[in-house]
Design a protein around this motif. Sequence first.
Motif, PDB file in Angstrom:
ATOM      1  N   ALA A   1       0.849  -1.195   0.000  1.00 29.37           N
ATOM      2  CA  ALA A   1       0.000   0.000   0.000  1.00 29.37           C
ATOM      3  C   ALA A   1       0.883   1.244   0.000  1.00 29.37           C
ATOM      4  O   ALA A   1       1.850   1.337   0.742  1.00 29.37           O
ATOM      5  N   GLY A   2       0.545   2.190  -0.846  1.00 26.61           N
ATOM      6  CA  GLY A   2       1.363   3.386  -1.002  1.00 26.61           C
ATOM      7  C   GLY A   2       2.390   3.265  -2.101  1.00 26.61           C
ATOM      8  O   GLY A   2       2.963   4.259  -2.549  1.00 26.61           O
ATOM      9  N   GLY A   3       2.652   2.019  -2.554  1.00 24.30           N
ATOM     10  CA  GLY A   3       3.571   1.813  -3.666  1.00 24.30           C
ATOM     11  C   GLY A   3       5.027   1.836  -3.268  1.00 24.30           C
ATOM     12  O   GLY A   3       5.389   1.962  -2.093  1.00 24.30           O
TER      13      GLY A   3
ATOM     14  N   THR B   1      -7.864   3.579  -2.837  1.00 30.06           N
ATOM     15  CA  THR B   1      -7.019   4.604  -2.236  1.00 30.06           C
ATOM     16  C   THR B   1      -5.708   3.967  -1.783  1.00 30.06           C
ATOM     17  O   THR B   1      -5.592   2.731  -1.716  1.00 30.06           O
ATOM     18  N   PRO B   2      -4.709   4.774  -1.434  1.00 30.94           N
ATOM     19  CA  PRO B   2      -3.457   4.226  -0.920  1.00 30.94           C
ATOM     20  C   PRO B   2      -3.608   3.464   0.394  1.00 30.94           C
ATOM     21  O   PRO B   2      -2.657   2.803   0.829  1.00 30.94           O
ATOM     22  N   ARG B   3      -4.774   3.522   1.009  1.00 34.15           N
ATOM     23  CA  ARG B   3      -5.005   2.746   2.235  1.00 34.15           C
ATOM     24  C   ARG B   3      -5.472   1.324   1.933  1.00 34.15           C
ATOM     25  O   ARG B   3      -5.480   0.476   2.814  1.00 34.15           O
TER      26      ARG B   3
ATOM     27  N   ARG C   1      -2.183   3.702  -6.267  1.00 30.81           N
ATOM     28  CA  ARG C   1      -1.200   3.604  -5.179  1.00 30.81           C
ATOM     29  C   ARG C   1      -1.658   2.666  -4.068  1.00 30.81           C
ATOM     30  O   ARG C   1      -1.166   2.737  -2.943  1.00 30.81           O
ATOM     31  N   CYS C   2      -2.612   1.786  -4.386  1.00 34.02           N
ATOM     32  CA  CYS C   2      -3.053   0.796  -3.403  1.00 34.02           C
ATOM     33  C   CYS C   2      -2.083  -0.376  -3.401  1.00 34.02           C
ATOM     34  O   CYS C   2      -1.324  -0.580  -4.349  1.00 34.02           O
TER      35      CYS C   2
ATOM     36  N   HIS D   1      -5.551  -2.479   0.182  1.00 40.28           N
ATOM     37  CA  HIS D   1      -4.662  -3.535  -0.288  1.00 40.28           C
ATOM     38  C   HIS D   1      -5.544  -4.599  -0.933  1.00 40.28           C
ATOM     39  O   HIS D   1      -6.407  -5.183  -0.275  1.00 40.28           O
TER      40      HIS D   1
END
Length: 343
Positions: free
Chosen positions: A19-21, A267-269, A297-298, A271
């Motif tokens: 998560a966030g990449g 979202t980046p939050r 960016r997940c 997975h």
Amino acid sequence: MRRDASPAFDPVDVPRWPAGGVPDAVLLESLWAWLSGEPVQALAKASGWGWAGSADPRRLLGELCQRCADWDFRRNRERGAIESDAAVVGDRLIPEELAVAAARALGMVDATEPPLADASRLVVLAGAVRANVNRLHRARSFQRGEPRPGEVVVTTAARDLSAAERSQADTLGLTEWLLPGRRMTTEADAVVAAARATWELRGLPEIDGRLPDGGDGEERTAAAWLRWPGGAVADVTVVVAPSADPDARRANTFDQLTYWRTRSPLTPRDHVVAVTTQIYVPYQQLVAIRALGRPARCGVTVAGVDAAASATPTKAFGSRDYLQEIRSFFLAAADLRRDVDAG
């Protein structure tokens, strides 16, 4: 490679995407490690390529994509049509034990447990009838613990089923799980029936769009969402996706995941844990990074079903199958590299 009686290689990690990449440099470094590792080198040499691997990673990838036409045993057919014969490149026989050992080291044989504690979405990548049953069974097993994803999504397309697949669906008892008025005509019908059977979804779904009837070019353009809210353990959604290039081909995995993402924002939050057959995990991990991980960016993890975790026996994979899917990784890596270069 360890010098044992039969070939064995140290494991090579499939590129990861939390998560966030990760920075592009880290992603590309993990790609090059997979592409230039000892398993791929050994198979290249056995195929008579030598090892012309360039010190320039991009040039290496270009060389592999060009040479791996030798490993295209599919030849525009369905994967299930690949013969179980020995793999031969030119006049060279690729030893079965070498291909299997390399595939095992590359993460294509033995399933591992995905990071379920981090998973917010569970996505099942559909395919052939028996594979769908095994993947859905595996996904269902992931929901037996705590915490568990609150949503299950199955992505599919309107591919016409072969006569053999329709027979398999009947043998597996899926016909009785068809929606009222439907026939076992397309992959979408088989997936809906298998999902209903797996989660015992006896009610009718909320439907947006229209399920295709097969033929008339529908397998490339049909689109539908079917949702069973508040199932026994999770909401279940089946997404029938259209092709992004209907004039040339039907929907592939990238099209299906992209279509789902555009209508189900991540979202980046988040997975996403996606489920496929183990042999396809490496290349579909790259596809999922392209379709989901980089745009949203997940986090993305593709998990597999191996022979031990299968609910019903399916095709036994051999050297031709493994070389074919290593080739798929090369081509998916080239697509991902182009995305990175394009920013």
